[in-house]
Scaffold this motif. Structure first.
Motif, mmCIF file in Angstrom:
data_model
loop_
_atom_site.group_PDB
_atom_site.id
_atom_site.type_symbol
_atom_site.label_atom_id
_atom_site.label_comp_id
_atom_site.label_asym_id
_atom_site.label_seq_id
_atom_site.Cartn_x
_atom_site.Cartn_y
_atom_site.Cartn_z
ATOM 1 N N GLY A 1 -1.236 -13.207 -12.174
ATOM 2 C CA GLY A 1 -1.611 -12.598 -13.437
ATOM 3 C C GLY A 1 -1.837 -11.105 -13.394
ATOM 4 N N LYS A 2 -1.506 -10.473 -12.278
ATOM 5 C CA LYS A 2 -1.732 -9.035 -12.147
ATOM 6 C C LYS A 2 -0.429 -8.311 -11.828
ATOM 7 N N ASP A 3 -0.438 -7.010 -12.027
ATOM 8 C CA ASP A 3 0.722 -6.186 -11.688
ATOM 9 C C ASP A 3 0.830 -6.021 -10.175
ATOM 10 N N ARG A 4 2.004 -5.646 -9.735
ATOM 11 C CA ARG A 4 2.195 -5.338 -8.328
ATOM 12 C C ARG A 4 1.372 -4.122 -7.948
ATOM 13 N N GLU A 5 0.846 -4.143 -6.728
ATOM 14 C CA GLU A 5 -0.052 -3.100 -6.232
ATOM 15 C C GLU A 5 0.419 -2.648 -4.858
ATOM 16 N N GLY A 6 0.622 -1.366 -4.690
ATOM 17 C CA GLY A 6 0.971 -0.840 -3.384
ATOM 18 C C GLY A 6 -0.199 -0.959 -2.429
ATOM 19 N N VAL A 7 0.085 -1.433 -1.222
ATOM 20 C CA VAL A 7 -0.954 -1.649 -0.220
ATOM 21 C C VAL A 7 -0.903 -0.584 0.858
ATOM 22 N N SER A 8 0.288 -0.360 1.400
ATOM 23 C CA SER A 8 0.420 0.562 2.522
ATOM 24 C C SER A 8 1.877 0.973 2.671
ATOM 25 N N CYS A 9 2.064 2.055 3.417
ATOM 26 C CA CYS A 9 3.419 2.526 3.670
ATOM 27 C C CYS A 9 3.438 3.245 5.014
ATOM 28 N N ILE A 10 4.572 3.156 5.713
ATOM 29 C CA ILE A 10 4.725 3.872 6.983
ATOM 30 C C ILE A 10 6.087 4.557 6.976
ATOM 31 N N THR A 11 6.108 5.817 7.362
ATOM 32 C CA THR A 11 7.361 6.570 7.375
ATOM 33 C C THR A 11 8.088 6.377 8.703
ATOM 34 N N SER A 12 9.295 6.914 8.763
ATOM 35 C CA SER A 12 10.075 6.847 9.999
ATOM 36 C C SER A 12 9.396 7.607 11.125
ATOM 37 N N ARG A 13 8.514 8.540 10.775
ATOM 38 C CA ARG A 13 7.787 9.322 11.785
ATOM 39 C C ARG A 13 6.376 8.798 12.009
ATOM 40 N N ASN A 14 6.117 7.599 11.497
ATOM 41 C CA ASN A 14 4.834 6.913 11.711
ATOM 42 C C ASN A 14 3.665 7.521 10.942
ATOM 43 N N TYR A 15 3.935 8.304 9.913
ATOM 44 C CA TYR A 15 2.858 8.677 9.009
ATOM 45 C C TYR A 15 2.522 7.462 8.150
ATOM 46 N N THR A 16 1.241 7.246 7.922
ATOM 47 C CA THR A 16 0.817 6.050 7.199
ATOM 48 C C THR A 16 -0.027 6.412 5.977
ATOM 49 N N ASP A 17 -0.035 5.506 5.039
ATOM 50 C CA ASP A 17 -0.808 5.684 3.821
ATOM 51 C C ASP A 17 -1.335 4.314 3.413
ATOM 52 N N TYR A 18 -2.532 4.299 2.811
ATOM 53 C CA TYR A 18 -3.159 3.044 2.424
ATOM 54 C C TYR A 18 -3.763 3.154 1.030
ATOM 55 N N GLY A 19 -3.751 2.021 0.328
ATOM 56 C CA GLY A 19 -4.465 1.966 -0.930
ATOM 57 C C GLY A 19 -5.969 1.941 -0.686
ATOM 58 N N ASP A 20 -6.727 2.394 -1.675
ATOM 59 C CA ASP A 20 -8.174 2.485 -1.510
ATOM 60 C C ASP A 20 -8.813 1.127 -1.219
ATOM 61 N N SER A 21 -8.257 0.078 -1.788
ATOM 62 C CA SER A 21 -8.873 -1.239 -1.649
ATOM 63 C C SER A 21 -8.703 -1.839 -0.261
ATOM 64 N N VAL A 22 -7.795 -1.296 0.549
ATOM 65 C CA VAL A 22 -7.540 -1.874 1.876
ATOM 66 C C VAL A 22 -7.794 -0.896 3.006
ATOM 67 N N ARG A 23 -8.018 0.357 2.673
ATOM 68 C CA ARG A 23 -8.206 1.378 3.726
ATOM 69 C C ARG A 23 -9.408 1.001 4.584
ATOM 70 N N GLY A 24 -9.197 1.047 5.906
ATOM 71 C CA GLY A 24 -10.247 0.682 6.849
ATOM 72 C C GLY A 24 -10.226 -0.777 7.249
ATOM 73 N N ARG A 25 -9.487 -1.600 6.514
ATOM 74 C CA ARG A 25 -9.394 -3.022 6.840
ATOM 75 C C ARG A 25 -7.981 -3.413 7.278
#
Length: 122
Positions: A42-66
């Motif tokens: 019942g909810k929209d899609r939500e981005g969780v995380s991403c990793i680049t080819s150079r291993n830079y990473t990004d996280y959504g606020d709801s999962v960062r640290g976990r």
């Protein structure tokens, strides 16, 4: 033909852990970014995380640290280690491929897997 296949989903109690895998076939993973996106009922899609080819990473606020995203180019595989899981993490988790990471709000990936179900409940 480029394809993505997720695995590792399942049922886990709150506070537990799971590790999702995303295997890429049909192209060398090393040149691509991979994102993890989830969709709860019942909810929209939500981005969780991403990793680049150079291993830079990004996280959504709801999962960062976990959650932790990582990649093994020798196995053409990206992982999502999920710790301290909560009932609100229950969703279908998709991996998706693009040339770059454009932030966790981005959902316009070129290629998507079929998804794997994660259920967190007691």
């Amino acid at each position: 033909q480029l394809q993505l296949a997720e695995s590792g989903g399942g049922w886990v109690q709150p506070g537990g852990s799971l590790r999702l895998s995303c295997v890429v076939s049909g192209a060398p993973l090393s040149t691509y970014a991979i994102g993890w996106i989830r969709q709860a009922p019942g909810k929209d899609r939500e981005g969780v995380s991403c990793i680049t080819s150079r291993n830079y990473t990004d996280y959504g606020d709801s999962v960062r640290g976990r959650f932790t995203i990582s990649r093994d180019n020798t196995k053409n595989t990206v992982y999502l280690q999920m710790n301290s899981l909560r009932p609100e993490d229950t969703a279908i988790y998709y991996c998706a491929l693009d040339t770059l990471c454009y932030g966790t709000e981005y959902l316009g990936y070129d290629y998507w897997g079929q998804g794997t179900q994660v259920t967190v409940s007691s």
